[in-house]
Design an enzyme around this catalytic site. Structure first.
Site, PDB file in Angstrom:
ATOM      1  N   CYS A   1      43.888   5.229   3.367  1.00  0.00           N
ATOM      2  CA  CYS A   1      44.196   5.710   4.722  1.00  0.00           C
ATOM      3  C   CYS A   1      45.645   5.536   5.172  1.00  0.00           C
ATOM      4  O   CYS A   1      45.985   5.975   6.273  1.00  0.00           O
ATOM      5  CB  CYS A   1      43.283   5.050   5.778  1.00  0.00           C
ATOM      6  N   ASP A   2      46.503   4.921   4.380  1.00  0.00           N
ATOM      7  CA  ASP A   2      47.901   4.788   4.800  1.00  0.00           C
ATOM      8  C   ASP A   2      48.832   4.783   3.591  1.00  0.00           C
ATOM      9  O   ASP A   2      49.751   3.962   3.488  1.00  0.00           O
ATOM     10  CB  ASP A   2      48.087   3.509   5.621  1.00  0.00           C
ATOM     11  N   LEU A   3      48.579   5.731   2.682  1.00  0.00           N
ATOM     12  CA  LEU A   3      49.404   5.828   1.487  1.00  0.00           C
ATOM     13  C   LEU A   3      50.751   6.432   1.858  1.00  0.00           C
ATOM     14  O   LEU A   3      50.824   7.551   2.369  1.00  0.00           O
ATOM     15  CB  LEU A   3      48.703   6.700   0.438  1.00  0.00           C
TER      16      LEU A   3
ATOM     17  N   ASN B   1      54.391   1.490   1.445  1.00  0.00           N
ATOM     18  CA  ASN B   1      53.249   0.695   0.995  1.00  0.00           C
ATOM     19  C   ASN B   1      53.062   0.741  -0.518  1.00  0.00           C
ATOM     20  O   ASN B   1      52.010   0.324  -1.024  1.00  0.00           O
ATOM     21  CB  ASN B   1      51.970   1.167   1.689  1.00  0.00           C
TER      22      ASN B   1
ATOM     23  N   THR C   1      49.696   6.822   9.141  1.00  0.00           N
ATOM     24  CA  THR C   1      51.036   7.223   9.557  1.00  0.00           C
ATOM     25  C   THR C   1      51.116   8.752   9.647  1.00  0.00           C
ATOM     26  O   THR C   1      50.855   9.434   8.657  1.00  0.00           O
ATOM     27  CB  THR C   1      52.075   6.705   8.548  1.00  0.00           C
TER      28      THR C   1
END
Length: 336
Positions: free
Chosen positions: A144-146, A150, A195
């Site tokens: 969900c936030d690749l 990160n 994001t």
């Protein structure tokens, strides 16, 4: 109805540690670098993620997920059997999680230093990301936030050959949920699962997420590696939402190689089912046009490290990344 989990017993033991520096700060806390001394006098480094009690659910979820992903390729590893509970200098309760220290920094820094990456480096990093996603998705999760910030780089330095290879791993599982569940952060006023720059069209429509959401984000990461710029550069958040809803995807530059363009277009497919899976993308011609897929390889990809030769060996391992991992002309691949 929202269900509340019983807080696990906290690890109250406090090993000897020396604070080195702060590595970064975000919405859910900070990450600091510590050195630890073993009984035999040798030292090692760990990163420690700290958050206050208000964001306990986020770090507890991340620790629980990382515990299940221990030993998986392409995933940052956590340590310990539980979170550590302490009090900060103001007497406020905080929670800490020890994780691997990425001496090479993150992919955002790597791109900033090197601008546009070479085709071979992009392919190797993409393989590593996909193998990490295979592990995440096989456990039933969606990251969900690749995004590049990160994705962490781990240098492996050979003192005999002066060769430094890089291994990439996925980190920051604070927003990760089970596939099919609703995102913990989605709101009508801010309809993005993670994001905004890296989010898929379906994340704007509702908060329910599937594994293919990570594949759209992967396409954004690959585009950034080629372009040296964020996807949707110069576009405000509200305009990103409207463009996604109107059927648009980030623009792919004309000078991007054809196989890379086809790979990103698959990631940016409007129908999520057309994106395939992480395992299937590992077999895409973009990643396998130059080499044969290894028989029996998990997920169908050839796992490699990105490497470079340095003219002079550093006096200390940490000195490799004092000014960031700079790409050289003589990049080559080496097997794990």
């Amino acid at each position: 109805m929202r269900r509340y989990r019983k807080k696990p017993k906290m690890d109250q033991t406090k090993p000897d540690a020396t604070f080195i520096k702060t590595l970064g700060k975000g919405a859910y806390g900070s990450v600091d670098l510590f050195s630890y001394t073993k009984d035999d006098g040798t030292t090692f480094h760990n990163a420690v993620k700290t958050t206050d009690s208000e964001d306990y659910n986020s770090i507890e979820r991340e620790f629980r997920i990382l515990t299940k992903l221990r030993g998986c390729h392409g995933i940052v590893q956590s340590f310990g059997n539980s979170l550590r509970q302490e009090t900060d200098s103001t007497g406020k309760k905080v929670y800490k999680m020890a994780i691997e220290y990425a001496a090479g920094g993150n992919l955002t820094e790597y791109i900033r230093i090197n601008r546009r990456l070479s085709d071979s480096v992009i392919k190797d990093f993409t393989r590593m990301i996909l193998q990490g996603l295979v592990s995440v998705h096989d456990h039933g999760y969606v990251h969900c936030d690749l995004k590049p910030a990160n994705l962490l780089l781990f240098p492996r330095y050979d003192q005999e050959t002066w060769f430094c290879s890089y291994e990439l791993k996925i980190s920051d599982f604070g927003l990760t949920v089970k596939a099919g569940d609703e995102s913990v952060c989605w709101e009508d006023s801010s309809p993005f699962v993670g994001t905004p720059l890296y989010m898929s069209p379906e994340s704007v429509r509702d908060g329910r997420v599937e594994k293919t959401l990570d594949l759209w984000s992967l396409g954004c990461v690959v585009l950034e590696m080629y372009n040296g710029k964020h996807p949707w550069v110069g576009v405000c958040v509200d305009d990103i939402k409207s463009r996604l809803l109107s059927g648009k995807a980030p623009e792919i530059p004309r000078d991007v190689p054809c196989d890379a363009r086809l790979f990103m277009e698959k990631c940016f497919a409007r129908e999520r089912g057309e994106r395939g899976s992480a395992s299937e993308l590992l077999l895409h011609p973009f990643l396998n046009g130059e080499g044969k897929v290894a028989d029996g390889d998990a997920g169908g990809g050839v796992r490699r490290r990105v490497g470079l030769r340095i003219r002079k060996p550093p006096s200390r391992f940490e000195d490799i990344t004092t000014h960031g991992p700079k790409q050289k002309a003589r990049l080559r691949n080496g097997p794990l």
